[in-house]
Scaffold this active site. Sequence first.
Site, mmCIF file in Angstrom:
data_model
loop_
_atom_site.group_PDB
_atom_site.id
_atom_site.type_symbol
_atom_site.label_atom_id
_atom_site.label_comp_id
_atom_site.label_asym_id
_atom_site.label_seq_id
_atom_site.Cartn_x
_atom_site.Cartn_y
_atom_site.Cartn_z
ATOM 1 N N GLU A 36 1.272 -1.099 -0.379
ATOM 2 C CA GLU A 36 -0.160 -0.078 0.437
ATOM 3 C C GLU A 36 0.938 1.580 0.030
ATOM 4 O O GLU A 36 0.478 2.461 -0.376
ATOM 5 C CB GLU A 36 -1.277 -0.113 1.115
ATOM 6 C CG GLU A 36 -1.868 -1.092 0.966
ATOM 7 C CD GLU A 36 -3.527 -0.727 0.273
ATOM 8 O OE1 GLU A 36 -2.943 0.887 -0.731
ATOM 9 O OE2 GLU A 36 -3.828 -1.878 -0.722
ATOM 10 N N THR A 42 2.512 4.769 -7.632
ATOM 11 C CA THR A 42 3.057 4.348 -8.486
ATOM 12 C C THR A 42 2.712 3.594 -9.152
ATOM 13 O O THR A 42 1.604 3.502 -8.468
ATOM 14 C CB THR A 42 4.788 3.493 -7.031
ATOM 15 O OG1 THR A 42 5.321 4.800 -6.735
ATOM 16 C CG2 THR A 42 5.113 2.890 -8.466
ATOM 17 N N LEU A 79 11.999 5.164 -6.846
ATOM 18 C CA LEU A 79 10.149 5.317 -6.893
ATOM 19 C C LEU A 79 10.078 6.775 -5.981
ATOM 20 O O LEU A 79 8.609 6.819 -6.054
ATOM 21 C CB LEU A 79 9.711 4.185 -5.358
ATOM 22 C CG LEU A 79 9.782 2.351 -5.324
ATOM 23 C CD1 LEU A 79 9.441 1.712 -4.334
ATOM 24 C CD2 LEU A 79 8.726 2.362 -6.419
ATOM 25 N N TYR A 119 -6.596 6.341 3.859
ATOM 26 C CA TYR A 119 -7.044 5.187 3.377
ATOM 27 C C TYR A 119 -5.475 3.801 3.761
ATOM 28 O O TYR A 119 -6.150 2.540 3.275
ATOM 29 C CB TYR A 119 -6.526 5.760 1.990
ATOM 30 C CG TYR A 119 -5.941 4.172 1.434
ATOM 31 C CD1 TYR A 119 -7.093 3.680 0.196
ATOM 32 C CD2 TYR A 119 -4.489 4.384 0.760
ATOM 33 C CE1 TYR A 119 -6.937 2.934 -0.554
ATOM 34 C CE2 TYR A 119 -4.480 2.835 0.195
ATOM 35 C CZ TYR A 119 -5.886 2.524 -0.706
ATOM 36 O OH TYR A 119 -5.473 1.413 -1.274
ATOM 37 N N ASP A 137 -8.809 6.204 -1.828
ATOM 38 C CA ASP A 137 -8.077 6.751 -2.379
ATOM 39 C C ASP A 137 -9.348 7.457 -3.508
ATOM 40 O O ASP A 137 -10.085 7.930 -4.134
ATOM 41 C CB ASP A 137 -7.302 5.272 -3.061
ATOM 42 C CG ASP A 137 -7.690 4.977 -3.677
ATOM 43 O OD1 ASP A 137 -9.279 4.331 -3.865
ATOM 44 O OD2 ASP A 137 -6.867 3.839 -4.303
ATOM 45 N N CYS A 197 -17.276 2.372 -19.995
ATOM 46 C CA CYS A 197 -18.563 2.053 -19.413
ATOM 47 C C CYS A 197 -19.487 0.742 -19.557
ATOM 48 O O CYS A 197 -20.261 0.110 -19.680
ATOM 49 C CB CYS A 197 -19.499 3.163 -19.570
ATOM 50 S SG CYS A 197 -19.136 4.800 -19.017
HETATM 51 FE FE1 SF4 Z 1 -17.861 4.017 -13.718
HETATM 52 FE FE2 SF4 Z 1 -18.870 4.431 -16.664
HETATM 53 FE FE3 SF4 Z 1 -19.439 2.489 -14.749
HETATM 54 FE FE4 SF4 Z 1 -20.137 4.075 -14.229
HETATM 55 S S1 SF4 Z 1 -20.789 2.826 -15.805
HETATM 56 S S2 SF4 Z 1 -18.779 3.216 -12.621
HETATM 57 S S3 SF4 Z 1 -18.321 6.198 -14.923
HETATM 58 S S4 SF4 Z 1 -17.168 2.175 -15.679
#
Ligand code: SF4
Length: 362
Positions: A36, A42, A79, A119, A137, A197
């Site tokens: 982590e 990185t 790093l 985080y 994060d 998406c």
């Molecule tokens: Fe992300 Fe697109 Fe999935 Fe919505 S639909 S969580 S914008 S990848």
Amino acid sequence: MNGKRFTEQLLDWYDRNGRDLPWRRDPAPYPVWISEIMAQQTQMERVVEYHARWMARFPTLTDLAGAGEEEVLKLWEGLGYYSRARNIRRAARIIEGEYGGEFPSDVRRIRELPGVGDYTAGAIASIAFGRPVPAVDANVLRVFARLDDVPGPVNKSAVKRSIEERVVSLLPEDRPGDFNQAVMELGALVCSKRPQCSGCPVDSHCLALAQGTVAQRPQLASKAKPIHIDMATGILVHGGKVLVQKRRPDDVWPGLWEFPGGCIERGETPEQALHREFLEEVELAVHPTEKVTVVRYSYTRYRVTMHCFLCRAEGAVSPVFHAATEGRFVPWDGLADFAFPAGHRRLIEFMQRDVRFASFLD
Ligand code: SF4
């Protein structure tokens, strides 16, 4: 959003698509913690490589706690953000001294360790100890800013807090660590800066997708502008060796080694700055004999342009170190044993590749 259905679909996707990372196979606190800290700023391929080297050298927390700072910095070299390495060593010594070598499992105790923020504490507590705490994060902020179509800037603390609460409300009792990692993985592999998406396993829950606002999410408050700095650095050769010095504890990159040099002041040429800096830092009058290269690198807000020269000294060569805790002349092939900041390490690598310096390096 149907939270239960969302969690099931996300975990199902993660089980089939999560990357097979070494610390995920046996999520013990020590390797998870190191991964982590390394993963901050990185790329994952680099983390895997450095993590393997680290675990080979320091297989247990006790090995790490007993190591010297110089060796830890050397292993971290490349790093960047070296305070992370120093904090890891300090934290290991605290765990050895105050917790009998047992990594604390309580998120508040973990959070008290040097170099551990909200985080990282949440990630260790949930992944290594199964505690139902969030690990939020930048990836997670981006994902939830889109899933919930959050209009506010996610780098503002109130918005971040509301997303943390949202994550807590969704955490499954039996797999909180996997849930946190699954959201991060979704942010890294699918809901990235340019989201895919069409391949998203939770698209049916995504408000931004439904409302056509994906491109506007997440919103970010404007950041401070970068600061540009010009520097001059000299490789002083004497008796077949080069001069290096160790940076002071209160300096940027404390404990790392460097070639002397510094900022170019207004009205100075790089050569004039180099002459002045050597007088101020090591009481040596030097003259550049050859321009080696210009190295450009960044750290935090700073964008550095470093003009690099070979140089020779006039008269007796007995440096007095005013800007360093110590210094010495080192054979060129001995530089590999010292940890340098990224810019100086790149200068060394450049010279090793450039045929102009082949005879010099022999
Ligand atoms: Fe992300 Fe697109 Fe999935 Fe919505 S639909 S969580 S914008 S990848």
